[in-house]
Design a protein around this motif. Sequence first.
Motif: not given
Length: 416
Positions: A396-400, A403-407, A409-415
């Motif tokens: 659970a903890t590694p998967l979450l 997911l946080t790191r993926w978000r 990265r997505g936020a930095s890319t869009s920014g």
Amino acid sequence: MTADPYILFLLGLGLVILLVSWGPKGLKRAPLSLAIACVGIGWTVFGMGVLAFNPDPRTYDTITERLSELVVIIALMGAGLKLDRPLGWRAWTVTWRLLAIAMPLTIAAVAWLGVAGLGFSLPMALLLGAALAPTDPVLASDVQTGPPRSGENDEVRFGLTSEAGLNDALAFPFVNLAILAAAGGLFSLQGLGQWALVDVLWKLGAGAAVGWLAGRFFGWLVFRFVGGLHRAADGLVALAATLTAYALTELAHGYGFLAVFVCALTLRGAERDHDFHGEMHDFTDQIERLLMMLLLVLFGGALANGLLDALTWTDAAIGLVILLIVRPVAGWLSLMGSPLDRRERGLLAFLGIRGVGTVYYVAYGLNHGGFGVSERLWAITGFVILASILIHGVTATPLLERLTRWRERGASTSGS
């Protein structure tokens, strides 16, 4: 010289309480959860014969029912107080999908596997399906939202918290349906009619109504009565609200699990941004962890003393199918068409943790219905809970975090 067993018990209790106090932060980055540690301690202590006591739920069925019941209702209060998001149709879309689609699909699939794969009678298969369908508000604390106003309120954590808060109550009609089937009334129009009117409509309605009234009363008492009880009170108020809402609902023959969660949501809504919610949440969280520790140590002791002796290889295989295929598939289907990303849908579907609520429903069903010999039912239930503690506790903890790191990265890319 021989040591006094009582003194050994106090020593062990002190060490485990220390673990409970330190565990949530100390084990945060380790591939080990507090639940795994508690089960392991119970397995070791009882397996070595340090305590001359066999905590078998089949022997202490009433105590098992009551202890698991107490842990669940305290966890439900904590879950309700965590949620920053007000109750609403659109805001809780993920929750309604999981409850209306994933849960009935899971019950039906597990009941079918119980009959076709395990050779259970229909009543016992229904009980197994109802008991294994709800996600657990106790053992799922690591994947739930953070404390009030902590900001840990993404869709995955919110969905798992709100689902766990409501589906324990919504499983109850199906447990009662299994009890009705065990009494031979499943194919009786009178029996089904009474089940629909009483066990579904009345008990759900009474739970929601009494929980709302209790939440309104405690909200007024804490924040408005003579300037607000919060000025002189502490987190014990949450425990008072929990026990009051539950007891009043049970007296009204409603579902107390639903009442406690609704009470928590209503109490939180009385002054949504008040700091006192954090104090109440912290107190319930501490009590919940202490009781969870006790129950899981006893569960580990039951495992060491033969709870799984009746388990066959077929039972174990079907248990893994229930945990790793039935729930994930049902959860994924329920979230199709939702605005969630596929990663979020996958995590919500996979992290359907089973635990204390399942223990309660099996104990309740067996104590109130004539299901016959229950050794295999307890064995497969214990196996699924153990597998969930191990699999979800490690992943659970590694998967979450992934997911946080993926978000991010997505936020930095869009920014950029």
